[in-house]
Design an enzyme around this catalytic site. Structure first.
Site: not given
Ligand code: GNR
Ligand code: NI
Length: 191
Positions: A48, A53, A116-117, A158-159, A162
């Site tokens: 995601g 980001q 998270c990236l 999660h997204e 952000h």
């Molecule tokens: O790549 C991602 N893996 C992930 C694993 C578990 C819960 C959420 C994520 S999102 C993350 C990519 C990212 O940072 N998205 O904002």
């Molecule tokens: Ni993230």
């Protein structure tokens, strides 16, 4: 299409609250942003990505859980050197969410180990509503409503965090968050 730079903590832009995409912004610039977000996410690789980001404070998300394709023959792991290993083929299931809103999160929680990236190489368990219904627009501006579950429900929450300037480590206790950031500092120093 272009791979864009992914912002990492402690970049202050990750704390910005993103703005809605207005009706007159459903244009080619938005399409290019979304294309670039997919390219950046697949390259990372991640499942995601939120526009902030890559430094764009707009309420735009892309998600692709890339499940393994059970029907496809496993591929050679290394296309060039030929290490002999096989790896499963991943299915592309790109999902674009513009101006997403969660309408009714479940009371039941589920726990996933998140990463998270923007917080590279740190992983921690986070509890979130197990399912949620999300209203959103697609790239053409059409409105949709959909109930999500499992990893998809976790990922969109999660997204969407952000978009509010919230990172998954903000859900941890202060001690665990500080430990995570210390670990990241150490990893960066070693690199
Ligand atoms: O790549 C991602 N893996 C992930 C694993 C578990 C819960 C959420 C994520 S999102 C993350 C990519 C990212 O940072 N998205 O904002
Ligand atoms: Ni993230």
């Amino acid at each position: 299409m272009a791979i864009r730079e992914i912002l990492e903590v402690p970049d202050p832009r990750l704390k910005v609250v993103s703005e809605p995409v207005s009706e007159d912004e459903f244009n080619d610039e938005l399409k290019t942003l979304v294309e670039d977000m997919y390219e950046t996410m697949y390259d990372a690789p991640g499942i995601g990505l939120a526009a902030i980001q890559v430094g764009v404070p707009k309420r735009v998300l892309v998600i692709d859980l890339q499940p393994e394709d059970p029907d496809a023959e496993p591929e050679d792991c290394c296309s060039d050197s030929g290490c002999g290993e096989k790896r499963p083929v991943l299915k592309k299931e790109p999902r674009t969410f513009i101006n997403p809103v969660i309408v009714d999160p479940a009371e039941e929680l589920s726990t996933y180990q998140e990463g998270c990236l923007s917080v590279p190489e740190i992983y921690a368990d986070v509890d979130r509503p197990a399912t949620c219904t999300v209203k959103y627009q697609d790239l053409d501006g059409n409105h949709h409503e959909e109930t999500l579950e499992g990893l998809m429900a976790t990922c969109i929450q999660h997204e969407m965090d952000h978009l509010e300037g919230i990172l998954f480590i903000d859900h941890l206790s202060r001690l665990k968050r500080q430990m995570a950031l210390k670990k990241l500092k150490k990893i960066r120093q070693a690199a």
